[in-house]
Design an enzyme around this catalytic site. Structure first.
Site, PDB file in Angstrom:
ATOM      1  N   GLN A   1       0.839  -1.327  -0.226  1.00 12.43           N
ATOM      2  CA  GLN A   1       0.119   0.267   0.139  1.00 12.43           C
ATOM      3  C   GLN A   1       1.073   1.141   0.033  1.00 12.43           C
ATOM      4  O   GLN A   1       0.471   2.469  -0.475  1.00 12.43           O
ATOM      5  CB  GLN A   1      -0.968  -0.049   1.195  1.00 12.43           C
ATOM      6  CG  GLN A   1      -2.049  -1.330   1.264  1.00 12.43           C
ATOM      7  CD  GLN A   1      -2.959  -1.647   0.225  1.00 12.43           C
ATOM      8  OE1 GLN A   1      -3.660   0.006  -0.675  1.00 12.43           O
ATOM      9  NE2 GLN A   1      -3.282  -2.541  -0.513  1.00 12.43           N
TER      10      GLN A   1
ATOM     11  N   HIS B   1     -48.005  24.463  14.877  1.00  8.75           N
ATOM     12  CA  HIS B   1     -47.558  23.076  15.357  1.00  8.75           C
ATOM     13  C   HIS B   1     -49.018  22.641  15.728  1.00  8.75           C
ATOM     14  O   HIS B   1     -49.440  21.549  15.200  1.00  8.75           O
ATOM     15  CB  HIS B   1     -46.614  22.400  15.989  1.00  8.75           C
ATOM     16  CG  HIS B   1     -44.997  22.896  15.747  1.00  8.75           C
ATOM     17  ND1 HIS B   1     -45.032  24.222  14.239  1.00  8.75           N
ATOM     18  CD2 HIS B   1     -44.250  22.108  14.303  1.00  8.75           C
ATOM     19  CE1 HIS B   1     -43.809  24.111  13.990  1.00  8.75           C
ATOM     20  NE2 HIS B   1     -43.304  23.039  14.450  1.00  8.75           N
TER      21      HIS B   1
ATOM     22  N   GLU C   1      -7.643   2.656   7.023  1.00  5.31           N
ATOM     23  CA  GLU C   1      -8.683   2.323   6.138  1.00  5.31           C
ATOM     24  C   GLU C   1      -8.715   1.101   5.639  1.00  5.31           C
ATOM     25  O   GLU C   1      -9.587   0.568   5.892  1.00  5.31           O
ATOM     26  CB  GLU C   1      -8.120   2.934   4.919  1.00  5.31           C
ATOM     27  CG  GLU C   1      -8.962   3.234   3.371  1.00  5.31           C
ATOM     28  CD  GLU C   1      -8.253   3.603   2.334  1.00  5.31           C
ATOM     29  OE1 GLU C   1      -6.720   3.863   2.758  1.00  5.31           O
ATOM     30  OE2 GLU C   1      -9.050   2.949   1.503  1.00  5.31           O
ATOM     31  N   HIS C   2      -7.620   0.284   5.783  1.00  2.76           N
ATOM     32  CA  HIS C   2      -7.460  -1.290   5.817  1.00  2.76           C
ATOM     33  C   HIS C   2      -6.818  -1.553   6.646  1.00  2.76           C
ATOM     34  O   HIS C   2      -5.631  -1.113   7.706  1.00  2.76           O
ATOM     35  CB  HIS C   2      -6.166  -1.373   4.534  1.00  2.76           C
ATOM     36  CG  HIS C   2      -6.992  -0.403   3.525  1.00  2.76           C
ATOM     37  ND1 HIS C   2      -6.038  -0.004   3.158  1.00  2.76           N
ATOM     38  CD2 HIS C   2      -7.464  -0.697   2.190  1.00  2.76           C
ATOM     39  CE1 HIS C   2      -6.664   0.444   1.770  1.00  2.76           C
ATOM     40  NE2 HIS C   2      -7.860  -0.399   1.138  1.00  2.76           N
TER      41      HIS C   2
ATOM     42  N   HIS D   1       1.507   3.905  -3.386  1.00  2.00           N
ATOM     43  CA  HIS D   1      -0.007   4.657  -3.354  1.00  2.00           C
ATOM     44  C   HIS D   1       0.995   5.605  -3.620  1.00  2.00           C
ATOM     45  O   HIS D   1       0.862   6.162  -4.981  1.00  2.00           O
ATOM     46  CB  HIS D   1      -0.771   4.176  -2.546  1.00  2.00           C
ATOM     47  CG  HIS D   1      -1.965   3.516  -2.937  1.00  2.00           C
ATOM     48  ND1 HIS D   1      -2.692   4.166  -3.915  1.00  2.00           N
ATOM     49  CD2 HIS D   1      -2.188   3.162  -2.835  1.00  2.00           C
ATOM     50  CE1 HIS D   1      -4.018   3.807  -4.315  1.00  2.00           C
ATOM     51  NE2 HIS D   1      -3.843   2.361  -3.473  1.00  2.00           N
TER      52      HIS D   1
ATOM     53  N   ASP E   1      -8.660  -4.442  -2.748  1.00  2.21           N
ATOM     54  CA  ASP E   1      -8.250  -3.289  -4.333  1.00  2.21           C
ATOM     55  C   ASP E   1      -8.688  -4.222  -5.633  1.00  2.21           C
ATOM     56  O   ASP E   1      -9.026  -3.399  -6.308  1.00  2.21           O
ATOM     57  CB  ASP E   1      -6.796  -2.940  -4.048  1.00  2.21           C
ATOM     58  CG  ASP E   1      -6.251  -2.147  -3.364  1.00  2.21           C
ATOM     59  OD1 ASP E   1      -7.403  -2.440  -2.214  1.00  2.21           O
ATOM     60  OD2 ASP E   1      -4.938  -2.055  -2.649  1.00  2.21           O
TER      61      ASP E   1
HETATM   62  N1  LIG Z   1     -10.085   6.342  -0.098  1.00  2.00           N
HETATM   63  C1  LIG Z   1      -9.719   5.230  -0.249  1.00  2.00           C
HETATM   64  O1  LIG Z   1     -10.563   4.561  -1.246  1.00  2.00           O
HETATM   65  C2  LIG Z   1      -8.843   4.927  -2.088  1.00  2.00           C
HETATM   66  C3  LIG Z   1      -9.190   3.905  -3.535  1.00  2.00           C
HETATM   67  C4  LIG Z   1      -7.993   4.118  -4.132  1.00  2.00           C
HETATM   68  C5  LIG Z   1      -7.649   5.543  -4.518  1.00  2.00           C
HETATM   69  N2  LIG Z   1      -7.204   6.223  -3.427  1.00  2.00           N
HETATM   70  C6  LIG Z   1      -6.144   7.135  -3.196  1.00  2.00           C
HETATM   71  O2  LIG Z   1      -6.342   7.917  -4.392  1.00  2.00           O
HETATM   72  C7  LIG Z   1      -5.299   8.604  -5.137  1.00  2.00           C
HETATM   73  C8  LIG Z   1      -5.052   8.940  -6.709  1.00  2.00           C
HETATM   74  O3  LIG Z   1      -4.875   9.939  -6.763  1.00  2.00           O
HETATM   75  P1  LIG Z   1      -3.521  10.717  -7.851  1.00  2.00           P
HETATM   76  O4  LIG Z   1      -2.918  11.865  -7.788  1.00  2.00           O
HETATM   77  O5  LIG Z   1      -3.275   9.073  -8.616  1.00  2.00           O
HETATM   78  O6  LIG Z   1      -4.748  10.519  -8.870  1.00  2.00           O
HETATM   79  P2  LIG Z   1      -6.145  11.232  -8.787  1.00  2.00           P
HETATM   80  O7  LIG Z   1      -6.821  10.715  -9.189  1.00  2.00           O
HETATM   81  O8  LIG Z   1      -6.757  11.385  -7.294  1.00  2.00           O
HETATM   82  O9  LIG Z   1      -5.674  12.809  -8.640  1.00  2.00           O
HETATM   83  C9  LIG Z   1      -5.099  13.768  -9.740  1.00  2.00           C
HETATM   84  C10 LIG Z   1      -5.540  14.454 -10.137  1.00  2.00           C
HETATM   85  O10 LIG Z   1      -4.846  15.594  -9.224  1.00  2.00           O
HETATM   86  C11 LIG Z   1      -5.154  17.190  -9.724  1.00  2.00           C
HETATM   87  N3  LIG Z   1      -3.954  17.552  -9.047  1.00  2.00           N
HETATM   88  C12 LIG Z   1      -2.678  17.048  -9.019  1.00  2.00           C
HETATM   89  N4  LIG Z   1      -1.527  18.039  -8.513  1.00  2.00           N
HETATM   90  C13 LIG Z   1      -2.512  19.345  -7.954  1.00  2.00           C
HETATM   91  C14 LIG Z   1      -2.360  20.095  -7.384  1.00  2.00           C
HETATM   92  N5  LIG Z   1      -0.375  20.639  -7.115  1.00  2.00           N
HETATM   93  N6  LIG Z   1      -3.486  21.423  -7.951  1.00  2.00           N
HETATM   94  C15 LIG Z   1      -3.900  20.997  -7.589  1.00  2.00           C
HETATM   95  N7  LIG Z   1      -4.895  19.429  -8.570  1.00  2.00           N
HETATM   96  C16 LIG Z   1      -3.563  18.869  -8.442  1.00  2.00           C
HETATM   97  C17 LIG Z   1      -4.491  16.715 -11.445  1.00  2.00           C
HETATM   98  O11 LIG Z   1      -5.649  17.376 -11.772  1.00  2.00           O
HETATM   99  C18 LIG Z   1      -5.018  15.489 -11.427  1.00  2.00           C
HETATM  100  O12 LIG Z   1      -5.715  15.279 -12.363  1.00  2.00           O
HETATM  101  C19 LIG Z   1      -3.773   7.950  -3.888  1.00  2.00           C
HETATM  102  O13 LIG Z   1      -3.870   9.098  -3.516  1.00  2.00           O
HETATM  103  C20 LIG Z   1      -4.368   6.841  -4.071  1.00  2.00           C
HETATM  104  O14 LIG Z   1      -4.435   6.576  -2.352  1.00  2.00           O
HETATM  105  C21 LIG Z   1      -7.455   6.220  -2.100  1.00  2.00           C
HETATM  106  N1  LIG Z   2      -5.687   0.525  -1.792  1.00  2.00           N
HETATM  107  C1  LIG Z   2      -6.741   0.865  -2.202  1.00  2.00           C
HETATM  108  C2  LIG Z   2      -7.705   1.790  -1.599  1.00  2.00           C
HETATM  109  O1  LIG Z   2      -7.203   2.943  -0.689  1.00  2.00           O
HETATM  110  C3  LIG Z   2      -7.870   0.787  -4.024  1.00  2.00           C
HETATM  111  C4  LIG Z   2      -7.185  -0.064  -4.793  1.00  2.00           C
HETATM  112  C5  LIG Z   2      -7.069  -0.426  -5.374  1.00  2.00           C
HETATM  113  N2  LIG Z   2      -6.144  -0.756  -6.444  1.00  2.00           N
HETATM  114  C6  LIG Z   2      -4.714  -0.073  -5.359  1.00  2.00           C
HETATM  115  N3  LIG Z   2      -5.045   0.519  -4.449  1.00  2.00           N
END
Ligand SMILES: NC(=O)c1ccc[n+]([C@@H]2O[C@H](COP(=O)([O-])OP(=O)(O)OC[C@H]3O[C@@H](n4cnc5c(N)ncnc54)[C@H](O)[C@@H]3O)[C@@H](O)[C@H]2O)c1
Ligand SMILES: N[C@H](CO)Cc1c[nH]c[nH+]1
Length: 443
Positions: free
Chosen positions: A250, A412, A318-319, A253, A352
Site C-alpha cells: 500500500q 404546530h 482505512e485497511h 500508492h 483492492d
Molecule cells: N481511500 C480510498 O478508498 C482510495 C482508493 C483508491 C485510491 N485512493 C487514493 O487515490 C489517490 C490517487 O491519486 P492520484 O494523484 O494518483 O490520482 P487522482 O486522480 O486522485 O488525482 C490526479 C489529479 O490531481 C490533480 N492535481 C495534481 N496535483 C495538483 C495540484 N498541485 N493542485 C491541484 N490539482 C492537482 C490533477 O488534476 C490530476 O488530474 C491516491 O492517493 C490513492 O491512495 C484512495
Molecule cells: N488501496 C486502495 C484503497 O485505498 C484501492 C486500490 C486499488 N488499487 C490499488 N489500490
C-alpha cells in the site's frame, strides 16, 4: 505501554499540508463555479497538460479504448466486475423496506430509494486505477441509480484505455477525461454542457477528497476517501517478509501513505524493519514507497493483544490486515476500521482489485463514523407515515398538541388540534392544547 520502533511525520506537519490543499481547492471551485467550461479547460491544461474542446468522450473514442485491451485484460476486468456485482447484490438484499403498525391505526415505514444522478470519480494521476470504476459504477448500478456519469484524469496525456473500458463495461452513461478538482467541480456544480449530479462518489488524492468535502451539502458525498493508508496487525504466527510485503503493497500508492505495523513481538518488529529495507531494493515502485515508508511508516510494539486492539481502534485505519493466532477476536472486538482482511491467506490487494468487497474506504480516521462505499450509500432511506383511524389521530393528536405547546409552537399545536376536533369530536380552543383524555371513553 506501546513502544515505537519507528515513528512518522508529526501530526502538525500533516495538518499544515491539509490546510494548503484546502485553500487551493476553495479557490479553484470558486473559479469553476464562475467560469464553467472555460475554467475546466484551463485547469485541465494546467494540471494534466490535456487540452480539448469537449472533455466528454464520444462512443467511438470509448470503442477505440476498449479495442486497445487484450481479450485477457477484458476477461479479467469482467471477472472483477462480476465479483463486485455479486457482493453488492447480496448486500442490497439486507436493505429492506419497512412498514409496521406501531400503535393501533398508526403505520410507520421506510423506503430505500436510489439516488437519481451520481458522479463517479476514478483516480488516475499516478496509476490508472481502473478498479475504482467497478467499485463505484457497478455498485451504483446495483442500487438502481438512473444516471451514472464518470470522470478520470488523462494518463500520460491521453484517456487511459483500461479505465475507459472499465467505466464503459460497468455501465457509465457519460464518460469524461477530466481529473482532480476540475472533475469534481464540474460534476457537482455543473457547466454549460454537463448537468450537475446529486451525489459524488469515489476515491482520489488529497485535492479530490478535499473538493468532495467542501462540496458536501451542495451535493451528497459517499465518504472521505483520500490517500490510502494501511495497518498490519501481526504476532509471531507470521514472519517479517509477509508483514513488509503488505506494508509496501500500500505504501507504493503515494508519498503520504501511512503504513503501520502493530505487533506484540519485538522480534517480528525488527525482522519487518529489515525486510522492508531489503524489499525496497527490489520493488519497481520503490521511489514512492520508500519515501512513504520513511515519512509515514510506523512500527508499534504493544504489550498485549488488548493493547493492540486499543491502538488499532485509535488509529482507525482505512485497511487493517490481521495475521494473528486470534483473527476472529479482532473481528469481534475492533470498532474503527475501513475494511478488515483476516488471516495470511487474504490481503488488501485482493480487496483492492478483485475479491468483491468495495475498495473505496474511509481515511484520516473517518472510519470512526463510517464504513466504506457500498450499495447502501447510493440509497436514501426515507420514512413515511399513515394514520388510519379517527381514534389513532385523536390519541396522537392529543399528545402532539400538548408537546407543541411545551415548546411554544402554537401553529404546530393547531395542526394537531384541528384533527382532534374533526376526528375526535372534541372542543379544543384555537391555539390551545388538548387536555389529556381517555380516548377509549371519548369515542
Ligand atoms: N481511500 C480510498 O478508498 C482510495 C482508493 C483508491 C485510491 N485512493 C487514493 O487515490 C489517490 C490517487 O491519486 P492520484 O494523484 O494518483 O490520482 P487522482 O486522480 O486522485 O488525482 C490526479 C489529479 O490531481 C490533480 N492535481 C495534481 N496535483 C495538483 C495540484 N498541485 N493542485 C491541484 N490539482 C492537482 C490533477 O488534476 C490530476 O488530474 C491516491 O492517493 C490513492 O491512495 C484512495
Ligand atoms: N488501496 C486502495 C484503497 O485505498 C484501492 C486500490 C486499488 N488499487 C490499488 N489500490
Amino acid at each position: 505501554m506501546a513502544q515505537y520502533l519507528k515513528t512518522s511525520k508529526s501530526l502538525s506537519e500533516r495538518q499544515q499540508a491539509n490546510k494548503q490543499v484546502s485553500i487551493t481547492v476553495e479557490n479553484i471551485l470558486a473559479d469553476i463555479e464562475q467560469r464553467g467550461n472555460a475554467a475546466i479547460r484551463e485547469l485541465s491544461i494546467k494540471f494534466d497538460n490535456y487540452d480539448r474542446q469537449d472533455y466528454r468522450l464520444s462512443q467511438s473514442e470509448i470503442n477505440a479504448c476498449i479495442k486497445q485491451l487484450s481479450r485477457q485484460d477484458l476477461k479479467d476486468i469482467e471477472f472483477a466486475q462480476q465479483q463486485v456485482f455479486n457482493f453488492a447484490s447480496e448486500q442490497k438484499k439486507c436493505l429492506l423496506d419497512l412498514e409496521v403498525e406501531t400503535r393501533p391505526g398508526v403505520i410507520l415505514g421506510h423506503k430505500n430509494i436510489p439516488i437519481n444522478s451520481v458522479g463517479c470519480y476514478v483516480p488516475g494521476g499516478k496509476y490508472p486505477l481502473l478498479a475504482s470504476a467497478h467499485m463505484s459504477i457497478i455498485t451504483a448500478n446495483v442500487a438502481g441509480c438512473s444516471r451514472i456519469i464518470s470522470c478520470a484524469p488523462p494518463f500520460h496525456g491521453q484517456p487511459a484505455p483500461a479505465i475507459v473500458a472499465a467505466q464503459a463495461m460497468a455501465g457509465a452513461t457519460e464518460i469524461y477525461a477530466l481529473g482532480g478538482i476540475q472533475a469534481i467541480g464540474a460534476m457537482a456544480l455543473g457547466t454549460e454542457t454537463l448537468r450537475p449530479v446529486d451525489m459524488l462518489v469515489g476515491p482520489g488524492n488529497a485535492f479530490v477528497a478535499e473538493a468532495k468535502r467542501q462540496l458536501f451539502g451542495r451535493v451528497g458525498i459517499d465518504l472521505f476517501a483520500g490517500p490510502t493508508e494501511t495497518l498490519v496487525i501481526a504476532d509471531e504466527t507470521v514472519d517479517g517478509e509477509i508483514c513488509a510485503t503488505d506494508l509496501l503493497g500500500q505504501a507504493e500508492h503515494g508519498i503520504t501513505t501511512p503504513a503501520i505495523l502493530l505487533t506484540n513481538s519485538m522480534k517480528l518488529a525488527q525482522e519487518t524493519l529489515r525486510e522492508v529495507e531489503r524489499l525496497l531494493t527490489r520493488l519497481p515502485t520503490a521511489e514512492i514507497a520508500s519515501q512513504a515508508w520513511r515519512d509515514y511508516g510506523e512500527i508499534i510494539v504493544c504489550e498485549s493483544y488488548e493493547e493492540m486492539l486499543q491502538e488499532a481502534d485509535r488509529i482507525a485505519s482505512e485497511h487493517v490486515q490481521v495475521m494473528t493466532d486470534r483473527d476472529d477476536w479482532f473481528l469481534q472486538n475492533m470498532t474503527n476500521y475501513g475494511a478488515l482482511f483476516l488471516g495470511p491467506r487474504t490481503n488488501v490487494a485482493y480487496g483492492d482489485k478483485v475479491i468483491g468487497t468495495n475498495h473505496t474506504l474511509p481515511t484520516q480516521k473517518a472510519a470512526r463514523y463510517t464504513g466504506g462505499l457500498w450499495v447502501g450509500k447510493f440509497m436514501k432511506t426515507c420514512t413515511f407515515q399513515k394514520v388510519l383511524t379517527d381514534e389513532a389521530s385523536t390519541e396522537i393528536g392529543s399528545y402532539c398538541s400538548r408537546l407543541c405547546q411545551l415548546e411554544g409552537f402554537s401553529g404546530h399545536a393547531e395542526q394537531a388540534n384541528i384533527r382532534v376536533r374533526r376526528y375526535g369530536n372534541m372542543d379544543v380552543p384555537y391555539a390551545g392544547s388538548v387536555p389529556p383524555v381517555d380516548v377509549a371513553k371519548a369515542s
